[in-house]
Design an enzyme around this catalytic site. Structure first.
Site, PDB file in Angstrom:
ATOM      1  N   ASP A 137      42.990  41.404  49.656  1.00  0.00           N
ATOM      2  CA  ASP A 137      43.152  40.141  50.362  1.00  0.00           C
ATOM      3  C   ASP A 137      41.801  39.589  50.830  1.00  0.00           C
ATOM      4  O   ASP A 137      40.913  40.351  51.224  1.00  0.00           O
ATOM      5  CB  ASP A 137      44.066  40.367  51.573  1.00  0.00           C
ATOM      6  CG  ASP A 137      44.341  39.109  52.355  1.00  0.00           C
ATOM      7  OD1 ASP A 137      44.925  38.178  51.766  1.00  0.00           O
ATOM      8  OD2 ASP A 137      43.964  39.050  53.530  1.00  0.00           O
ATOM      9  N   GLU A 177      41.876  38.543  45.454  1.00  0.00           N
ATOM     10  CA  GLU A 177      42.192  37.191  45.893  1.00  0.00           C
ATOM     11  C   GLU A 177      40.851  36.585  46.322  1.00  0.00           C
ATOM     12  O   GLU A 177      40.404  36.764  47.455  1.00  0.00           O
ATOM     13  CB  GLU A 177      43.173  37.181  47.063  1.00  0.00           C
ATOM     14  CG  GLU A 177      43.607  35.768  47.417  1.00  0.00           C
ATOM     15  CD  GLU A 177      43.768  35.515  48.915  1.00  0.00           C
ATOM     16  OE1 GLU A 177      44.249  34.444  49.278  1.00  0.00           O
ATOM     17  OE2 GLU A 177      43.392  36.376  49.720  1.00  0.00           O
TER      18      GLU A 177
END
Length: 716
Positions: free
Chosen positions: A385, A438
């Site tokens: 993330d 990401e």
């Protein structure tokens, strides 16, 4: 000792040879008496006050002994925790000190074990700035005064073996800070926690017997970028609210398998105090959230998915952590896991703290954590993330709020080195596991090997795949326009192919796109309800055919109209066959199933995803018609023709260029099919090419393009 600042309690407590015999000393607050029992010898120690008891026995050597501790109304017989040698060896301590212990979870934390022939639990914690550490828990009435840990030299590790306690005990570490104040902290390496909002760590060990050996052997046969990879993103607590890990294991694998997805991606399962963070503010990096069950229950869920042939990707959050005073923030009284520079420590967007990636022990904590999930829970992929927030020193910061790196640049060199180390270590130790970034910027070489340098001078970050945020943004922007205006935005659908082979991409329609007022996927589409669903179906057909893997968030597979809510999850009632007019939600779900089925059985759609030879535009400039057509190729040249038509009209005899070596084309997917809720403008019979060149091809086919639809054709 009483102030909790002794570094070597074992040198004082326990049994020690001294002139005249063996000295026995014990620290037992609130005890009325302490008695040494060794064979037939029973000697009550002298009460020295303040919980200390001692005695000198005329013995030639330290015997095997136990303690009888008398409290008001009870007598407790126990081994003496201070008669045991350290449980950590020199190699473990050396690796911890070097920041290279790849199995850190096996040496730090709480571990039930047998030591010197006695069962108990070893407690160990890294707290280099602490003046002292004690362990408090249910086994000592949350008073750690009688359970000080010893410091194991320059590593900053403290350790104590406590005999007679095992699984299920709650505990925390009581740390004396450099200023003398005390703080009670959950174990950073806890492998099990209480159910939030309770915050204690729990002593645990795994007894789970895996049944997925065939899956693990098979998963490394092909790298993810050369294999079918279709992902269903799930927020476990809200997929079907109220289900435990084991109950999910009875329902989720069957649902995902029926829809044909190859993988699930679980939003973070590591323990987090606030459910509304969806798991993205982690306090227990080594513990699956206790909201849904115990760690072995989570293993059961992963095992069930594997036995159903479904890979498991887990969101992993090494970019930041929350400031809760019982967790990692200033853990031992000073910045430890976070950067010591306040400007580097504070994350400007989320009110959290960023890890100090330049500190070797912190890198070790995170690299080992990545391995932990892969090795202990058989996770098949880590979606990392917020990578961009780690890579840039000026991320969300104004001038004056950040300091350039040693070369004068804005790159966070420590974070780059950490990500490279994490990826290289995971790929070396966990065959078949894929890491996914990401990363929302144009950082060069996210999915390039770490030893290959690019134009920027940096080696690649070493990820296996990267989320294509540009494709997501541009394509959704195009779809949001009324069809009559789409001709002016045609390039938003074609631009992705300019950079499609710069990285190994995933096309993400994730939870981030269907919350916070962004509306659900079908609600982003223009027009009436029929057109919204038709637009959605056509878009999904385009997405599944486009180079790159695909990811779809739960609820979007059946055109849920409402935004996702973590409280009540997807609107499953929309699929109820008794619902009547809204039964067309099932049509979208049936399309997703068919897209996945054809996708998995058509290597042209995935084998050459990252190679320019696997794609060729037929027409990318038919802006006036809102038409996009392209060919996908397998490694042996086998093609699939995809035609997307984003206008609400039927186009008869629309000529599309094709190669002349295919005798006939057969429609394998048509998103306008009646069973999907469309107008059923389909072609059941094969279509034969005509020797009339078109779009730079020697032949062409005449197609009837359905309104707002995508059609896939394969050689008949």
């Amino acid at each position: 000792m009483l102030s909790g600042t002794h570094h070597a309690p074992h040198s004082v407590l326990g049994a020690h040879p001294v002139p005249g015999g063996v000295a026995f000393r014990a620290l037992r607050p609130y005890a009325l008496a302490v008695t040494v029992v060794s064979g037939d010898l029973t000697v009550e120690l002298h009460d020295d006050g303040d919980g200390f008891f001692s005695g000198l026995l005329p013995l030639g050597e330290v015997p095997a002994y136990r303690l009888l501790v008398t409290y008001e109304g009870t007598v407790h017989e126990t081994e003496d925790a201070y008669r045991f040698l350290p449980t950590l060896g020199e190699l473990d301590l050396h690796l911890i000190g070097e920041g290279r212990h790849e199995e850190l979870w096996t040496v730090l934390g709480a571990h039930p074990m047998t030591h010197q022939g006695v069962t108990g639990t070893r407690f160990s914690v890294w707290a280099p700035n602490a003046r002292g550490v004690r362990v408090a828990g249910t086994f000592n009435f949350w008073d750690g005064a009688g359970f000080p840990l010893r410091s194991l030299g320059s590593t900053g590790v403290w350790e104590l073996f406590v005999p007679g306690i095992g699984e299920g005990e709650l505990y925390k570490f009581e740390i004396t800070r450099p200023d003398g104040s005390k703080t009670l902290r959950a174990d950073p390496m806890a492998r099990r926690t209480e159910v939030p909002p309770a915050t204690s760590s729990i002593v645990t060990s795994s007894a789970y017997e895996w049944g997925d050996s065939a899956w693990l052997e098979r998963r490394a046969e092909a790298p993810a970028h050369r294999a079918p990879f279709s992902v269903y993103e799930v927020h476990l607590p809200s997929w079907r609210p109220g289900l435990t890990y084991r109950q999910l294991a009875e329902q989720l694998p069957a649902y995902v398998k029926d829809l044909g997805f190859t993988h699930v991606e679980l939003m973070p399962v590591a323990e987090h105090p606030f459910g509304g963070s969806w798991g993205y503010q982690v306090t227990g990096f080594y513990a699956p959230t206790a909201r849904l069950g115990a760690p072995d229950d989570f293993r059961y869920l992963v095992d069930a998915l594997h036995r159903a042939g479904i890979g498991v990707i887990m969101d992993w959050v090494p970019a930041h952590f929350p400031r809760d005073e019982w967790a990692l923030a200033e853990f031992d009284g000073r910045p430890l896991y976070e950067h010591e520079d306040p400007l580097r420590a504070a994350h400007p967007d989320w009110g959290t703290l960023e890890f100090d990636f330049g500190r070797r022990e912190v890198r070790n904590f995170l690299v080992a954590n990545a391995l932990y999930w892969c090795e202990e829970f058989h996770i098949d992929g880590l979606r990392v993330d917020a990578v961009a927030s780690m890579l840039y020193l000026d991320y969300s910061r104004e001038p004056g709020q950040w300091t350039p790196n040693e070369h004068g640049g804005r790159e966070n060199l420590d974070a780059v080195a950490f990500l490279q180390e994490m990826n290289a270590t995971v790929y070396r130790r966990a065959p078949g596991v894929v890491t996914i970034a990401e990363e929302s910027t144009a950082w060069d070489g996210v999915t390039r090997a770490t030893h290959h340098k690019g134009p920027s001078g940096f080696g690649g970050l070493g990820f296996g795949l990267k989320w294509n945020m540009g494709w997501m943004h541009d394509s959704l922007q195009y779809m949001s326009h009324e069809p009559v205006h789409r001709r002016y935005h045609h390039g938003e659908m074609t631009f992705s192919m300019v950079y499609a082979y710069s990285e190994n991409y995933v096309l993400p329609i994730s939870h981030d796109e269907v919350v916070h007022g962004k509306r659900s996927l079908v609600s982003k589409m223009p027009g009436d309800w029929w057109q919204q669903r038709a637009n959605l179906r056509a878009y999904l057909g385009f997405m599944w055919a486009h180079p790159g893997k695909q990811l779809l968030f739960m609820g979007q597979e059946f055109a849920q109209g409402a935004e996702w809510s973590e409280v009540h999850g997807p609107d499953w009632w929309l699929l109820d066959p008794h619902y009547g007019a809204e039964a067309d939600h099932r049509g979208v779900r049936d399309l997703v199933r068919d897209l996945n089925t054809v996708y998995r059985n058509t290597p042209a759609l995935w084998r050459c995803d990252t190679e320019p030879s696997g794609f060729r535009w037929v027409t990318g400039d038919a802006a006036e018609d809102n038409v996009f057509a392209f060919l996908r190729y397998d490694g042996d040249g086998s093609p699939l023709l995809a035609v997307s038509h984003f206008a609400p009209v039927v186009r008869q005899d629309y000529r599309i260029g094709v190669p002349d070596d295919v005798p006939a084309w057969h429609e394998v997917v048509n998103t306008d099919a009646g069973r999907y809720g469309g107008g059923d403008v389909t072609r059941p019979d094969p279509v034969k090419p005509e020797p009339q060149g078109r779009h730079g091809f020697p032949a062409s086919v005449r197609l009837t393009l359905p309104p707002l639809a995508t059609v896939w054709l394969r050689p008949a």
